[in-house]
Design an enzyme around this catalytic site. Structure first.
Site, PDB file in Angstrom:
ATOM      1  N   ASP A 177       0.779  -1.172  -0.060  1.00  0.00           N
ATOM      2  CA  ASP A 177       0.137  -0.055  -0.053  1.00  0.00           C
ATOM      3  C   ASP A 177       0.982   1.421  -0.087  1.00  0.00           C
ATOM      4  O   ASP A 177       0.861   2.081   0.982  1.00  0.00           O
ATOM      5  CB  ASP A 177      -0.816  -0.149   1.252  1.00  0.00           C
ATOM      6  CG  ASP A 177      -2.150   1.036   1.271  1.00  0.00           C
ATOM      7  OD1 ASP A 177      -2.147   1.679   0.030  1.00  0.00           O
ATOM      8  OD2 ASP A 177      -2.137   1.750   2.417  1.00  0.00           O
TER       9      ASP A 177
ATOM     10  N   GLU B 179      -2.276   0.585  -8.244  1.00  0.00           N
ATOM     11  CA  GLU B 179      -2.518   1.562  -9.114  1.00  0.00           C
ATOM     12  C   GLU B 179      -4.106   1.194  -8.797  1.00  0.00           C
ATOM     13  O   GLU B 179      -4.746   0.144  -8.516  1.00  0.00           O
ATOM     14  CB  GLU B 179      -2.323   1.284 -10.207  1.00  0.00           C
ATOM     15  CG  GLU B 179      -2.796   2.691 -11.123  1.00  0.00           C
ATOM     16  CD  GLU B 179      -1.933   2.659 -12.611  1.00  0.00           C
ATOM     17  OE1 GLU B 179      -2.295   3.671 -12.995  1.00  0.00           O
ATOM     18  OE2 GLU B 179      -1.339   1.608 -13.026  1.00  0.00           O
TER      19      GLU B 179
END
Length: 541
Positions: free
Chosen positions: A515, A524
């Protein structure tokens, strides 16, 4: 960077509807587990976990704690005999509604070409962007005024094929589960007779119409700058020259299909717009017929943005023929379907990803209230249900209950997770049953925390949601929280960015996630990752 502690017990951090199956995954132990009230800590239910089993995808030994029979509304935690705990979760019949709305409203936040104002966007505002006409690559004197539409992902490119997938998922969801879209979203168009989901899709469809070459009827493949801007660039500050890449058969097939689909869905609300969509679809089909052996798309030499290349286009042509037949009933489209299905079959007729659109063609044909070729109809139905059975068999063996094999944790693995959930629900619709529904729901549970990472892969939702998606507006807007409702790409065993290569090497496939903004190959976001998630949740709201 904020670090979120992974709990020893994985649950859907949003929660569960009362009558649904409810399964917690307990890492490294079996035995008794209990449900405790999140406020008081008092035990309200107790059960026995299943046997310990090795889960190859996560690289863990896990057991499953089934608490389906516990249906009392409230906020709870799961605790194990050794003191391990889960994040809190809710049991309530409305548990998915707000997340569903946020994942749908995320498309508004992907809008290009307009100002996002505070009255609709809250703190996540930005100015109008990418309004200059685009240069047609290879014809420097030609310009295309292709403003609008949705930014594709964490960057500001706009692509016809992925956009068509996203719109198709949303239009199918609206067709099959209209009750899920009754509440207004709070977008500029809210308040009219047309459901907001159709208003939002129209914003993308109108951009696609601008991407059709007025001379030939073919669709330009994409609209981007020559290369991506830095990661904290806001949309209005991305002022480099825009280019439309050449027409491709891939884009033209997707364009013809989704425009034919739109002609059906918009006809009850706006006959003029629906007619314009059908006319555009027919012109695109004429281009496809005139170019039966068109080379696959490759990025032009000086363009370094996302390629979305595709070596073969039988799947897009198959989808186009099926949608045009479903919309018009014309024999010429029906005649084209079976040969195109045969050509696309080697790569699969039940896929729902941008690289293989054949599943949409299969669904369009099976759903069409038109005369069908009996043998083809039976073959497609049997194949789709066989595919659903294969996915269900993987679910039964997977430690976290989903249908991915270890090798399927690729770039955008969460798209595969939600595509599979979508296919399972469509299989129920085709078969007239509910055999696959609980398997689909386990995929939803996975997305919101029942996974080895222990996080919700949706921004803003769950006790431990992703906080640092690879998404330029969320990085550059000065707002601490990311835009809510964005679905992360998820674990990717391929180690396809520098951060992943340095920090994720050696991890199990399902644990290969970070993350962080820098890990674009795992974290993404993209419109066509949100769209199948919206479809899946639409069944359960």
């Amino acid at each position: 960077m904020e670090t979120i502690k992974r709990q020893g017990i994985a649950v859907n951090q949003l929660g569960y509807r009362g009558m649904d199956a409810k399964i917690a995954v307990i890492r490294g132990e079996g035995g008794n587990f209990r449900i405790v009230d999140a406020s008081s800590g008092s035990k309200v239910w107790e059960g026995e976990a299943g046997p310990l089993e090795w889960d190859e995808a996560s690289g863990e030994t896990v057991s499953r704690g089934d608490f389906t029979s516990f249906r009392q509304s409230g906020t709870y935690r799961i605790e194990s005999g050794s003191g391990e705990s889960s994040y809190p979760f809710v049991i309530a019949d409305s548990v998915y509604e707000e997340a569903h709305r946020a994942m749908l409203k995320a498309f508004y936040f992907f809008r290009c070409g307009m100002e996002l104002e505070e009255r609709c966007a809250g703190p996540w505002t930005h100015g109008p962007c990418h309004l200059t006409p685009a240069i047609v690559y290879g014809d420097e004197e030609k310009r295309v005024d292709a403003y609008g539409g949705w930014h594709d992902a964490g960057d500001y490119g706009k692509y016809v094929g992925p956009g068509a997938k996203a719109v198709a998922d949303l239009l199918l969801a609206e067709e099959l589960y209209p009750q899920a879209f009754a509440r207004p979203l709070g977008i500029p168009e809210s308040g009219g007779a047309m459901p907001d989901v159709l208003q939002e899709c129209r914003y993308e469809l109108e951009w696609m119409l601008r991407m059709q070459d007025g001379e030939t009827g073919g669709a330009y493949h994409k609209l981007t700058t020559l290369r991506f801007p830095p990661g904290d660039t806001m949309p209005e500050d991305d002022t480099a020259d825009l280019y439309v890449s050449p027409v491709s058969a891939t884009a033209t097939g997707c364009f013809a299909a989704v425009m034919a689909m739109a002609a059906r869905r918009y006809r009850p609300y706006d006959e003029v717009f629906a007619a314009s969509c059908l006319s555009a679809a027919e012109r695109a089909w004429a281009w496809l017929e005139a170019h039966p052996d068109y080379p696959g798309f490759k990025n032009p030499p000086t363009i370094a943005t996302g390629e979305y290349g595709d070596a073969q286009d039988a799947d897009e042509r198959y989808w186009a023929a099926a949608e045009l037949y479903r919309t018009t009933g014309e024999a010429r489209y029906h005649a084209a379907i079976e040969p195109l299905a045969n050509a696309a079959e080697t790569s699969g007729l039940y896929e729902l990803g941008w690289a293989n659109m054949s599943g949409y063609g299969t669904i369009a044909y099976l759903f069409a209230e038109r005369e069908k070729a009996p043998e083809l109809e039976a073959r497609l139905k049997e194949g789709l249900l066989r595919k659903a059975d294969e996915l269900a068999a993987v679910c039964a063996k997977d430690g976290y209950g989903i249908s991915l094999q270890p090798e399927q944790y690729i770039w955008g693995s969460n798209m595969l997770v939600m595509n599979h959930a979508m296919l399972l629900l469509l299989a129920d619709r085709i078969s007239g049953g509910t055999h696959y529904e609980q398997h689909a729901l386990r995929h939803v549970h996975y997305l919101f925390g029942t996974n080895t990472v222990g996080m919700s892969y949706v921004t803003g939702y769950g006790a431990a949601p992703i906080l640092f998606p690879h998404h330029r507006p969320s990085e550059g807007d000065g707002v601490e929280a990311p835009i809510p409702g964005l679905v992360s790409g998820g674990p990717n065993r391929g180690l396809q960015d520098d951060y992943a290569r340095e920090h994720l090497a050696g991890k199990a496939p399902a644990a290969s996630f970070a993350d962080v903004m820098e890990s674009y190959s795992t974290n993404e976001v993209a419109i066509y990752w949100n769209s199948p998630a919206v479809f899946a949740l639409s069944r359960f709201v």
